[in-house]
Scaffold this motif. Sequence first.
Motif, PDB file in Angstrom:
ATOM      1  N   CYS A 237       0.671  -1.211  -0.020  1.00  0.00           N
ATOM      2  CA  CYS A 237      -0.013  -0.039   0.047  1.00  0.00           C
ATOM      3  C   CYS A 237       0.896   1.263  -0.130  1.00  0.00           C
ATOM      4  O   CYS A 237       0.710   2.111  -0.842  1.00  0.00           O
ATOM      5  CB  CYS A 237      -1.143   0.028   1.276  1.00  0.00           C
ATOM      6  SG  CYS A 237      -1.938   1.209   1.321  1.00  0.00           S
ATOM      7  N   TYR A 238       1.976   1.302   0.994  1.00  0.00           N
ATOM      8  CA  TYR A 238       2.878   2.502   0.861  1.00  0.00           C
ATOM      9  C   TYR A 238       3.631   2.428  -0.092  1.00  0.00           C
ATOM     10  O   TYR A 238       4.014   3.743  -0.549  1.00  0.00           O
ATOM     11  CB  TYR A 238       3.712   2.309   2.238  1.00  0.00           C
ATOM     12  CG  TYR A 238       2.780   2.735   3.333  1.00  0.00           C
ATOM     13  CD1 TYR A 238       2.662   4.259   3.884  1.00  0.00           C
ATOM     14  CD2 TYR A 238       2.131   1.940   4.288  1.00  0.00           C
ATOM     15  CE1 TYR A 238       1.821   4.546   4.875  1.00  0.00           C
ATOM     16  CE2 TYR A 238       1.747   2.366   5.510  1.00  0.00           C
ATOM     17  CZ  TYR A 238       1.273   3.565   5.651  1.00  0.00           C
ATOM     18  OH  TYR A 238       0.674   3.890   6.711  1.00  0.00           O
ATOM     19  N   ALA A 239       3.966   1.555  -0.883  1.00  0.00           N
ATOM     20  CA  ALA A 239       4.797   1.692  -2.198  1.00  0.00           C
ATOM     21  C   ALA A 239       3.882   1.964  -3.213  1.00  0.00           C
ATOM     22  O   ALA A 239       4.454   2.597  -4.444  1.00  0.00           O
ATOM     23  CB  ALA A 239       5.414   0.244  -2.319  1.00  0.00           C
ATOM     24  N   THR A 240       2.582   1.753  -3.271  1.00  0.00           N
ATOM     25  CA  THR A 240       1.836   2.093  -4.403  1.00  0.00           C
ATOM     26  C   THR A 240       1.201   3.709  -4.461  1.00  0.00           C
ATOM     27  O   THR A 240       1.073   4.073  -5.369  1.00  0.00           O
ATOM     28  CB  THR A 240       0.620   0.946  -4.573  1.00  0.00           C
ATOM     29  OG1 THR A 240       1.211  -0.219  -4.660  1.00  0.00           O
ATOM     30  CG2 THR A 240       0.000   1.433  -5.877  1.00  0.00           C
ATOM     31  N   PHE A 241       0.903   4.011  -3.125  1.00  0.00           N
ATOM     32  CA  PHE A 241       0.111   5.293  -3.155  1.00  0.00           C
ATOM     33  C   PHE A 241       1.088   6.134  -2.189  1.00  0.00           C
ATOM     34  O   PHE A 241       2.233   5.804  -1.686  1.00  0.00           O
ATOM     35  CB  PHE A 241      -1.340   4.988  -2.199  1.00  0.00           C
ATOM     36  CG  PHE A 241      -2.141   4.195  -2.878  1.00  0.00           C
ATOM     37  CD1 PHE A 241      -2.697   4.559  -3.932  1.00  0.00           C
ATOM     38  CD2 PHE A 241      -2.235   2.791  -2.372  1.00  0.00           C
ATOM     39  CE1 PHE A 241      -3.761   3.754  -4.587  1.00  0.00           C
ATOM     40  CE2 PHE A 241      -3.121   2.006  -3.001  1.00  0.00           C
ATOM     41  CZ  PHE A 241      -3.921   2.384  -4.237  1.00  0.00           C
TER      42      PHE A 241
ATOM     43  N   VAL B 165      -2.445   9.243   1.522  1.00  0.00           N
ATOM     44  CA  VAL B 165      -3.298   8.165   0.847  1.00  0.00           C
ATOM     45  C   VAL B 165      -3.134   6.902   1.463  1.00  0.00           C
ATOM     46  O   VAL B 165      -4.332   6.158   2.017  1.00  0.00           O
ATOM     47  CB  VAL B 165      -3.497   8.118  -0.718  1.00  0.00           C
ATOM     48  CG1 VAL B 165      -4.416   7.127  -0.996  1.00  0.00           C
ATOM     49  CG2 VAL B 165      -3.751   9.481  -1.346  1.00  0.00           C
ATOM     50  N   ALA B 166      -1.961   6.278   1.730  1.00  0.00           N
ATOM     51  CA  ALA B 166      -1.749   5.170   2.252  1.00  0.00           C
ATOM     52  C   ALA B 166      -2.442   4.977   3.535  1.00  0.00           C
ATOM     53  O   ALA B 166      -2.833   4.290   4.135  1.00  0.00           O
ATOM     54  CB  ALA B 166      -0.478   4.662   2.104  1.00  0.00           C
ATOM     55  N   ASP B 167      -2.042   6.319   4.240  1.00  0.00           N
ATOM     56  CA  ASP B 167      -2.317   6.202   5.634  1.00  0.00           C
ATOM     57  C   ASP B 167      -3.828   6.173   5.969  1.00  0.00           C
ATOM     58  O   ASP B 167      -4.418   5.365   6.910  1.00  0.00           O
ATOM     59  CB  ASP B 167      -1.862   7.507   6.268  1.00  0.00           C
ATOM     60  CG  ASP B 167      -0.301   7.590   6.766  1.00  0.00           C
ATOM     61  OD1 ASP B 167       0.186   6.622   6.812  1.00  0.00           O
ATOM     62  OD2 ASP B 167       0.208   8.569   6.872  1.00  0.00           O
ATOM     63  N   ARG B 168      -4.720   6.869   4.867  1.00  0.00           N
ATOM     64  CA  ARG B 168      -5.913   6.891   5.102  1.00  0.00           C
ATOM     65  C   ARG B 168      -6.491   5.427   4.902  1.00  0.00           C
ATOM     66  O   ARG B 168      -7.566   4.917   5.286  1.00  0.00           O
ATOM     67  CB  ARG B 168      -6.587   7.655   4.073  1.00  0.00           C
ATOM     68  CG  ARG B 168      -8.038   7.950   4.211  1.00  0.00           C
ATOM     69  CD  ARG B 168      -8.426   8.527   5.296  1.00  0.00           C
ATOM     70  NE  ARG B 168      -9.736   8.940   5.391  1.00  0.00           N
ATOM     71  CZ  ARG B 168     -10.561   9.309   6.584  1.00  0.00           C
ATOM     72  NH1 ARG B 168      -9.737   9.483   7.710  1.00  0.00           N
ATOM     73  NH2 ARG B 168     -11.740   9.597   6.557  1.00  0.00           N
TER      74      ARG B 168
END
Length: 388
Positions: A211-215, A219-222
Amino acid sequence: MLDLNKETVKKVLLIIAFTLLFYTGLNHIPEVLRTVGILIGLLSPFLLGSCIAFILNVPMRFIEKKLLKNTKLKPSLKRTVSLILALLFIVAVILFVFLLVIPELANTIRGLFVSVPRALEHFQVWLLSLDIPWPQIQEKIANWNWDLEWGTLINQVFNFFKTGFMGSIFTTVGVVTSIVSGFVNFFIGFVFAIYILCQKEKLARQTKKLCYATFPIKVADRIVYIVTLTEKTFSNFLTGQCIEAVILGSMFFVAMTILKFPFALLVGVLIAVTALIPIVGAFLGCAVAMFLILTVNPIQVIWFFILFNVLQQFEGNVIYPRVVGSSVGLPAMWVLVAVTLGGSMLGIIGMLIYIPLFSVIYSLLREHINKKLQAEKVPPDKWKLKDE
């Protein structure tokens, strides 16, 4: 002027590609739905496995965090023991329900095949004793053969299911295929669920990394926050619903035992099982219980109906808001809306899913609105009522 760097070009191309794909999908909706159906069919064992893992995770986490908290077992062994105990617990509950309910229902239905024709014969004698002045009607009543008509009715019902809307699955090939496919899907899903539960921390870590690598980070935190809120809400709802069902079933068992109603234990278990379905489940259990009591003592059906309403009111106004309502944080009005929409769209599964789903949406909307009001510096007197 638009800065046509690589990042901007990439975003523009993605928007164009998404627009073309969306437009193509709108013009080929049947093909899209067919493709989605095929994908869901292929992924159904893994979706089933995910659901099994989520359900098993609730008792497994309790056993691992509470019961085995102070033990000296290694983490891997503790996970294995908690998983085995959770499986044994669920299997024991299912066996208890089936071994208690199925034989009793079978005996009741078997008794109905004897008692109903007798009752109808007594009704026939009573009609003939009225001395109806129309000979044709008297002759028709006198020629009634309850045994023959009872068997004919059963055959008609069976033939309806055999040749009617479910006729296709009553063929030999259809039955065998459905059973084999169901067992295979369940076995694959169960094995997949075991893998998920044994490596859930690793899977969660890998998912967060992806998730953190993609967004972007915000956004990933959300996304992580919403997924965590969803998991917590669904777990709390499942736990609260089970506790509430056990409490309600125990109340019926104790009350019926004290008041000397028949089938006290059976009705308590039925009410507990059907109460897992929000709002309408207990009423389904009540209908079955009234049917069972009717075969023994028709007068007690009225008293049981009064008892059911008293206990249901107490459960709905005292127990449910504290046990389930507080766990999901959803007002009663929206619970009713969620159950109605879920039941109309997905049946019983929809009733179970839509309450926590609505709770997540309700929590996110409430959070968004509160932040928006704070950002706009709207004073509370603008939106509060005068009598608050």
